[in-house]
Enzyme design. Structure first.
Site, mmCIF file in Angstrom:
data_model
loop_
_atom_site.group_PDB
_atom_site.id
_atom_site.type_symbol
_atom_site.label_atom_id
_atom_site.label_comp_id
_atom_site.label_asym_id
_atom_site.label_seq_id
_atom_site.Cartn_x
_atom_site.Cartn_y
_atom_site.Cartn_z
ATOM 1 N N GLY A 34 -2.369 -1.141 7.260
ATOM 2 C CA GLY A 34 -2.411 -1.486 8.235
ATOM 3 C C GLY A 34 -1.924 -3.016 8.053
ATOM 4 O O GLY A 34 -1.294 -3.362 7.297
ATOM 5 N N GLY A 93 1.055 2.583 6.364
ATOM 6 C CA GLY A 93 0.662 3.903 6.821
ATOM 7 C C GLY A 93 0.585 5.018 5.224
ATOM 8 O O GLY A 93 -0.789 5.813 5.876
ATOM 9 N N ARG A 136 8.828 -5.970 -1.635
ATOM 10 C CA ARG A 136 9.673 -4.779 -1.380
ATOM 11 C C ARG A 136 10.396 -4.324 -2.946
ATOM 12 O O ARG A 136 9.695 -3.921 -3.643
ATOM 13 C CB ARG A 136 9.697 -4.082 -0.575
ATOM 14 C CG ARG A 136 8.896 -3.753 0.660
ATOM 15 C CD ARG A 136 8.714 -3.125 1.564
ATOM 16 N NE ARG A 136 7.503 -2.828 2.559
ATOM 17 C CZ ARG A 136 7.554 -2.453 3.778
ATOM 18 N NH1 ARG A 136 8.575 -2.349 4.414
ATOM 19 N NH2 ARG A 136 6.571 -1.428 4.184
ATOM 20 N N LYS A 138 -10.151 -1.043 16.161
ATOM 21 C CA LYS A 138 -10.882 -0.218 16.756
ATOM 22 C C LYS A 138 -11.085 0.560 15.595
ATOM 23 O O LYS A 138 -11.125 1.046 14.698
ATOM 24 C CB LYS A 138 -10.274 0.544 17.695
ATOM 25 C CG LYS A 138 -9.377 -0.430 18.731
ATOM 26 C CD LYS A 138 -8.287 0.401 19.769
ATOM 27 C CE LYS A 138 -8.373 -0.393 20.833
ATOM 28 N NZ LYS A 138 -7.822 0.633 22.033
#
Ligand code: AMP
Length: 395
Positions: free
Chosen positions: A353, A376, A35, A197
């Site tokens: 994610g 996110g 970062r 999921k």
């Protein structure tokens, strides 16, 4: 869309929201400086133009002032990476910060203490944002990782710079990459959605059906779709309450002329363990006591063909439980296919994610066109949401 190129930073103080929320070890050393490295082009450009940089960031989730979350820990790392001395103040607002900012000369860098030492940061407090805004002449947002949060330093502050606000290089690149997939991508456009999921990806799937020609669904999500169509999934991860939704997605895809590709075979295991017994089996015929933990060879081959004919590729989520070596094959093979397609001229974007972790772990980072820095924030962009941090600059 205003970027750094729309301003002359000579003798100006740039107040830059960066995302220096980097991981630290027990000795408070930076263990992954990605970062910081990502923010370098913006900072160097401003310094070279004769401006100065006031950097603001959060680190972790402190409750009030907590020494372990001090940005002081990263000062020497930032200096190493930028090759410039970095001044530090132990409060991001107030007299100390104001004095340090005032005394900053062209070519110099000031790093402010953790924004989240003030709870007003996350509350999006207007007075706190105004206090921060006093420090600089031009507001630059280069923090994609927090662009989905309407915090004081990411969003609210922009109103105090009605004319003098812009995106940094990193944030501009993130926006361009997403647009390349979602708006202007060369066809055929492919999205590969894996992960655990259906429920966590549903909004993305629904949004993306309007943008893509092909959709590969892999990973744990597979089994909800397979069971919904009458297949036997054994003990595989499956969300029974999402089966109707899965059928609806398949119907929507047909109506929208999107080709959905699901695995045809899987590597199944008799336990959720790297040491479990395994067998390759038809995805619709997994016996009780067995669970699909990775894509099988026929699936890998058919996904390869789809990837190779695509000109624009978005990848979010692994094809199997890649954290266990014996179930990482599908994810690695997909990475290889995307790398090959990229080499042949396709544009590939990886993000959201856990995908970035997988891409880094297997060394695909430099073999795809762009790896997003925001988890996110990327997911919300793919869901079609306008991120508050981006909207605040565009307003
Ligand atoms: P996500 O954050 O939704 O992208 O999900 C990533 C997680 O999905 C990883 O931790 C994988 O281990 C997990 N995953 C992928 N495939 C499967 C599978 N077949 N069964 C269970 N978990 C899976």
């Amino acid at each position: 869309m205003k970027t750094l190129n729309d301003f002359n930073f000579e003798n100006k103080k740039a107040l830059i929201r960066v995302d220096f929320n980097v991981p630290l070890n027990d000795a408070f050393e930076v263990t992954d400086a990605t970062r910081i490295i990502s923010a370098k082009p913006t900072i160097i450009k401003i310094l070279e133009e004769g401006g100065s940089c006031i950097l603001m960031s959060h680190l972790g989730r402190p409750k009030g002032v907590q020494a372990e979350f001090s940005l002081q820990h990263i000062v020497s790392k930032v200096e190493d990476i930028l090759g410039v001395t970095v001044k530090f103040v132990d409060n991001c607002i107030g007299p100390v910060a104001e004095e340090a900012a005032q005394n900053l000369n062209p070519g110099e860098i000031l790093l402010l203490e953790n924004l989240r030492f003030h709870e007003e940061e996350k509350q999006g407090d207007k007075d706190f944002a105004e206090a921060l805004s006093q420090l600089g002449d031009i507001y630059v947002n280069d923090a994609f990782g927090t662009a989905h949060r309407a915090h004081a330093s990411t969003t609210i502050i922009a109103q105090f710079f009605p004319e003098n606000k812009c995106f940094g290089h990193l944030l501009a690149q993130e926006i361009e990459s997403i647009n390349k997939v979602m708006e202007t991508g060369e066809k055929p456009v492919l999205a590969v959605l894996g992960g655990a999921k259906v429920s966590s990806k549903i909004t993305i799937i629904e949004n993306i059906l309007d943008k893509v020609d092909h959709l590969i669904i892999g990973g744990g999500m597979t089994f909800t779709f397979i069971k919904a169509q009458g297949g036997s999934v054994g003990d595989s991860i499956c969300e029974d309450d999402k089966m109707e939704l899965a059928l609806d997605i398949l119907k929507q895809a047909k109506a929208k002329n999107v080709q959905i590709h699901l695995p045809v075979d899987v590597l199944a295991a008799n336990a959720f363990s790297n040491d479990a017994d395994t067998q390759i089996i038809d995805v619709t015929q997994i016996p009780e006591g067995w669970q699909g933990l990775d894509a099988g060879p026929k699936s890998i081959e058919s996904f390869h063909e789809v990837v190779m004919q695509s000109k624009t590729i978005l990848w979010n989520g692994p094809l199997g439980v890649f954290e266990m070596e014996n179930f990482a094959k599908g994810t690695i093979a997909l990475g290889d296919s995307i790398a090959e397609a990229t080499k042949n001229g396709a544009f590939s974007l990886v993000g959201g994610g856990d995908s970035v972790a997988a891409v880094k772990q297997f060394g695909f980072e430099n073999k795809v066109s762009y790896v997003s820095t925001g988890g996110g924030a990327m997911l919300e962009s793919l869901e079609g949401k306008t991120l508050p941090g981006i909207a605040a600059i565009l307003e």
